[in-house]
Write an enzyme that holds these catalytic residues in place. Sequence first.
Site, PDB file in Angstrom:
ATOM      1  N   ASP A   1       0.826  -1.208   0.000  1.00 33.02           N
ATOM      2  CA  ASP A   1       0.000   0.000   0.000  1.00 33.02           C
ATOM      3  C   ASP A   1       0.866   1.266   0.000  1.00 33.02           C
ATOM      4  O   ASP A   1       2.008   1.243   0.446  1.00 33.02           O
ATOM      5  CB  ASP A   1      -0.908  -0.034   1.248  1.00 33.02           C
ATOM      6  CG  ASP A   1      -2.134   0.853   1.083  1.00 33.02           C
ATOM      7  OD1 ASP A   1      -2.344   1.415  -0.015  1.00 33.02           O
ATOM      8  OD2 ASP A   1      -2.879   0.991   2.078  1.00 33.02           O
TER       9      ASP A   1
ATOM     10  N   HIS B   1       3.163   3.824  -8.835  1.00 34.39           N
ATOM     11  CA  HIS B   1       2.972   2.413  -9.195  1.00 34.39           C
ATOM     12  C   HIS B   1       4.221   1.839  -9.863  1.00 34.39           C
ATOM     13  O   HIS B   1       4.616   0.708  -9.606  1.00 34.39           O
ATOM     14  CB  HIS B   1       1.758   2.249 -10.118  1.00 34.39           C
ATOM     15  CG  HIS B   1       0.462   2.625  -9.457  1.00 34.39           C
ATOM     16  ND1 HIS B   1       0.189   2.304  -8.145  1.00 34.39           N
ATOM     17  CD2 HIS B   1      -0.615   3.300  -9.907  1.00 34.39           C
ATOM     18  CE1 HIS B   1      -1.013   2.755  -7.834  1.00 34.39           C
ATOM     19  NE2 HIS B   1      -1.525   3.369  -8.875  1.00 34.39           N
TER      20      HIS B   1
ATOM     21  N   LEU C   1      12.859 -18.790  -4.636  1.00 38.67           N
ATOM     22  CA  LEU C   1      11.641 -18.147  -4.120  1.00 38.67           C
ATOM     23  C   LEU C   1      10.466 -18.297  -5.084  1.00 38.67           C
ATOM     24  O   LEU C   1      10.622 -18.114  -6.288  1.00 38.67           O
ATOM     25  CB  LEU C   1      11.919 -16.642  -3.918  1.00 38.67           C
ATOM     26  CG  LEU C   1      10.719 -15.774  -3.515  1.00 38.67           C
ATOM     27  CD1 LEU C   1      10.455 -15.891  -2.014  1.00 38.67           C
ATOM     28  CD2 LEU C   1      10.935 -14.314  -3.900  1.00 38.67           C
TER      29      LEU C   1
HETATM   30  C1  V0D Z   1       1.015  -1.367  -8.474  1.00 37.45           C
HETATM   31  C2  V0D Z   1       2.676  -1.958  -5.924  1.00 37.45           C
HETATM   32  C3  V0D Z   1       4.340  -5.647 -10.281  1.00 37.45           C
HETATM   33  C4  V0D Z   1       1.203  -2.234  -6.051  1.00 37.45           C
HETATM   34  C5  V0D Z   1       3.512  -2.674  -6.932  1.00 37.45           C
HETATM   35  C6  V0D Z   1      -1.634  -5.573 -12.404  1.00 37.45           C
HETATM   36  C7  V0D Z   1       0.445  -1.467  -7.098  1.00 37.45           C
HETATM   37  C8  V0D Z   1       3.338  -2.117  -8.323  1.00 37.45           C
HETATM   38  C9  V0D Z   1       3.307  -6.309 -10.887  1.00 37.45           C
HETATM   39  C10 V0D Z   1       3.334  -7.605 -11.523  1.00 37.45           C
HETATM   40  C11 V0D Z   1       1.683  -3.476  -9.617  1.00 37.45           C
HETATM   41  C12 V0D Z   1       2.219  -8.416 -11.514  1.00 37.45           C
HETATM   42  C13 V0D Z   1       2.257  -9.661 -12.080  1.00 37.45           C
HETATM   43  C14 V0D Z   1       3.407 -10.100 -12.647  1.00 37.45           C
HETATM   44  C15 V0D Z   1       4.537  -9.335 -12.667  1.00 37.45           C
HETATM   45  C16 V0D Z   1       4.497  -8.078 -12.119  1.00 37.45           C
HETATM   46  C17 V0D Z   1       2.184  -5.514 -10.695  1.00 37.45           C
HETATM   47  C18 V0D Z   1       0.020  -4.780 -10.738  1.00 37.45           C
HETATM   48  C19 V0D Z   1       0.372  -3.667 -10.008  1.00 37.45           C
HETATM   49  C20 V0D Z   1      -1.408  -4.951 -11.129  1.00 37.45           C
HETATM   50  F1  V0D Z   1       3.433 -11.337 -13.177  1.00 37.45           F
HETATM   51  N1  V0D Z   1       3.916  -4.525  -9.745  1.00 37.45           N
HETATM   52  N2  V0D Z   1       2.592  -4.427  -9.993  1.00 37.45           N
HETATM   53  N3  V0D Z   1       0.922  -5.708 -11.068  1.00 37.45           N
HETATM   54  N4  V0D Z   1       2.013  -2.363  -8.855  1.00 37.45           N
END
Ligand code: V0D
Length: 244
Positions: A26, A43, A137
Amino acid sequence: MAHFGEPLFEGKNMETTCRHVAIIMDGNGRWAKKQDKQRTFGHLSGSENVRNIALAANKLNIKVLTLYAFSTENWKRPMEEVDYLMKLPEVFFNRFMDELMREGIKIMAIGDLSKFPPNTQRVLLNAIDRTKNNSGLILNFAMNYGGRDEIIRAVNAIANEVRLGTLDIIDETVFESFLMTSGLPPVDLMIRTSGEQRISNFLLWQLAYSELVFTDVSWPDFKEDDLVQALKVFENRSRRFGGL
Ligand code: V0D
């Protein structure tokens, strides 16, 4: 010099009994706004930090890191922001896939991926497939995940099997086998960054016996040292609790 058998986090001599860490990442939007930047900048920084914390968790010998990347509630955000979030998995793997492979990290996902754009699904399934034989991991992304949704899906799948006559007795072990985390070790530690002290529909069943650590640090600022600190809290609490 610490005593043998004690958890130790200094230098390379690290040891934790914590196998599964789950994190609610968050505070990305608020972190960006504080420096007069767009939420999307937060993000992007947050996704870079996913890489940092995954490498740290791997080094600390944690078996599973489950990250709440996108909740079933996140669809209610402005369309531009949702569109941006949908591109992050691809950006993430373009930048970090080689490194994840070198480190032996294995990608997994829980949640209903079917609502994501086809390209996002493809990118994710490709990463899962490419890393399926890695033994480091398990980096498990909760995507379009909701704890109540998961429980309702399990109930329906169980009802179906009972109707078919292939299932009779439903106990906790059987129920657990219908959850999306089936086969993973129990969640030992749940961390939520950025000040809120709520579960927010994350792993509802799985958090029943987990240690919960809440920190005011926002996700883009949450570093390896903060993870180690949370692990120390875990070690101290579980030692007191388990050592009767
Ligand atoms: C935004 C903080 C990596 C939370 C982290 C689709 C909010 C950055 C991924 C990610 C997001 C997801 C799957 C994957 C590889 C990378 C990601 C989302 C949001 C929403 F296989 N960061 N991240 N996916 N944020």
